[in-house]
Design a protein around this motif. Structure first.
Motif: not given
Length: 70
Positions: A12-22, A27-31
């Protein structure tokens, strides 16, 4: 003694971390301007002088109508 057994779920921590990275990457691409720009159009002119193919031989003649066997 206190019970030290935990019910933590590393996946679950791995999944949440992956979503955060995505989310951060999106956000960086859009910015930065919205991603990849379209490539510029290029004009290509190709002239090939190909030799003519050799002529095919005449096909064999079909026989006249053959009578049906009796």
């Amino acid at each position: 003694m206190a019970d030290t057994e935990t019910r933590a779920t590393p996946w679950l921590a791995f999944l949440v971390g992956g979503l955060l990275v995505a989310v951060v990457v999106i956000g960086l691409v859009m910015y930065s301007g919205g991603g990849v720009s379209a490539p510029e159009a290029k004009s290509v002119d190709i002239n090939l002088n190909m030799p003519k193919a050799p002529a095919l031989p005449d096909a064999p003649k079909l026989p006249d109508v053959v009578p049906a066997p009796k």
